[in-house]
Design a protein around this motif. Structure first.
Motif: not given
Length: 161
Positions: A56-66, A79-90
């Motif tokens: 919907g034109g907005e950032l709803v999640g982000v992933l960082s890995m390495g 490999g490491q999954l450093y972070q997954i963040h999802v917008r609360p409400g989604l």
């Protein structure tokens, strides 16, 4: 970078508040600045991958890995999954699962047999999410915020869901 930092701050505040941490430790200007710098470093590093999910034109999640942080983890196989963040409400709408699938693809594309991540011990929502995707605690802990440990979890691709 501001959109990623804002999303990370919203998600982080939701799970740390649920675990009993104060707002001041989560949303101070110093904490925001540190998160923004961390994301800038992650995006610029050659050995890190950051993926964003939009809806919907907005950032709803982000992933960082390495590669793995800890010396006891074999970087030639894991490999490491450093972070997954999802917008609360989604939460619960598949954004996290899509980002997780991208991490599993990252592992397979790099011919890695396993992944590791750390989840805050009081973040039961994250631990349940990862367990549903085949992750299991591996016995390693390190200190985290609020005198509560981070728990390392491991995913072996042969049992990935």
């Amino acid at each position: 970078m501001d959109r990623i930092t804002d999303l990370h701050t919203l998600a982080r505040a939701a799970y740390y508040r649920a675990g009993g941490l104060s707002d001041a430790a989560l949303t101070s200007s110093g904490a925001l600045s540190d998160r923004r710098e961390g994301w800038m470093r992650a995006v610029r590093r050659d050995d890190r991958t950051v993926l964003c999910a939009e809806g919907g034109g907005e950032l709803v999640g982000v992933l960082s890995m390495g590669p793995p942080y800890e010396a006891d983890v074999d970087a030639t196989a894991v490999g490491q999954l450093y972070q997954i963040h999802v917008r609360p409400g989604l939460w619960g709408q598949g954004v996290g699962s899509d980002l997780h699938a991208a991490f599993v693809k990252f592992l397979r594309d790099a011919s890695l047999s396993a992944g590791v991540l750390e989840a805050w011990e009081r973040n039961s929502r994250a631990q349940v999410f990862y367990a549903r995707h085949g992750w299991k605690p591996d016995g390693y802990h390190r200190p985290g915020p609020g005198d509560v440990n981070y728990v390392r979890m491991r995913l072996n691709l042969d049992v990935a869901v």
